[in-house]
Scaffold this motif. Structure first.
Motif, PDB file in Angstrom:
ATOM      1  N   GLU A   1       0.819  -1.200   0.000  1.00  0.00           N
ATOM      2  CA  GLU A   1       0.000   0.000   0.000  1.00  0.00           C
ATOM      3  C   GLU A   1       0.858   1.258   0.000  1.00  0.00           C
ATOM      4  N   THR A   2       0.862   1.948  -1.127  1.00  0.00           N
ATOM      5  CA  THR A   2       1.537   3.231  -1.296  1.00  0.00           C
ATOM      6  C   THR A   2       0.638   4.092  -2.176  1.00  0.00           C
ATOM      7  N   SER A   3       0.863   5.371  -2.205  1.00  0.00           N
ATOM      8  CA  SER A   3       0.003   6.197  -3.049  1.00  0.00           C
ATOM      9  C   SER A   3       0.707   7.488  -3.443  1.00  0.00           C
ATOM     10  N   ARG A   4       0.154   8.108  -4.487  1.00  0.00           N
ATOM     11  CA  ARG A   4       0.554   9.447  -4.932  1.00  0.00           C
ATOM     12  C   ARG A   4      -0.730  10.221  -5.087  1.00  0.00           C
ATOM     13  N   GLY A   5      -0.739  11.450  -4.610  1.00  0.00           N
ATOM     14  CA  GLY A   5      -1.986  12.185  -4.638  1.00  0.00           C
ATOM     15  C   GLY A   5      -1.867  13.584  -5.207  1.00  0.00           C
TER      16      GLY A   5
END
Length: 130
Positions: A120-124
């Motif tokens: 679980e990783t993200s870019r926003g």
């Protein structure tokens, strides 16, 4: 609160390759636009349109988690399974959804994330709602 995904479609026919891949950070944050409108049912609705760039080796459509509203901010997660390696090419996905709530008119910004489900990783990105 209610949301409806109206479209979740790959829009490129061939692999999409960034002209200058050395300037791109992966995962690529979603490109989002939003506006209020009132459909025939008379309920104020927030239309959200997103363009997502996802590794072309992943053939599955991204999914949309139920958006969460906190005051004037709506948070939206677009989930996918991202390879940890920098992709050679991407598929471009168009996702469109409608969002309603009792206080939908209070929303002034959307924070959207392209979230890798494993790990679980993200870019926003943050988008202002006119």
């Amino acid at each position: 609160m209610a949301y409806t995904v109206l479209q979740n479609t790959k829009i490129n026919t061939g692999d999409f390759i960034f002209s200058h891949p050395e300037t791109v950070t992966y995962p690529v944050p979603p490109l989002v636009s939003a506006k209020f409108y009132t459909p025939e049912n008379g309920v104020l609705t927030l239309k959200i349109r997103a363009t997502l760039y996802i590794n072309s080796e992943d053939p599955k459509n991204p999914t949309v988690e139920e958006p969460t509203q906190d005051g004037n901010t709506l948070t939206v997660f677009f989930d996918y399974d991202f390879s940890e390696e920098t992709p050679e090419s991407c598929d471009v996905w168009y996702v469109e959804l409608d969002y309603t709530s009792e206080n939908v008119g209070d929303i002034t910004e959307i924070i959207s994330y392209l979230k890798d489900i494993d790990p679980e990783t993200s870019r926003g990105t943050k988008t202002n709602v006119p």
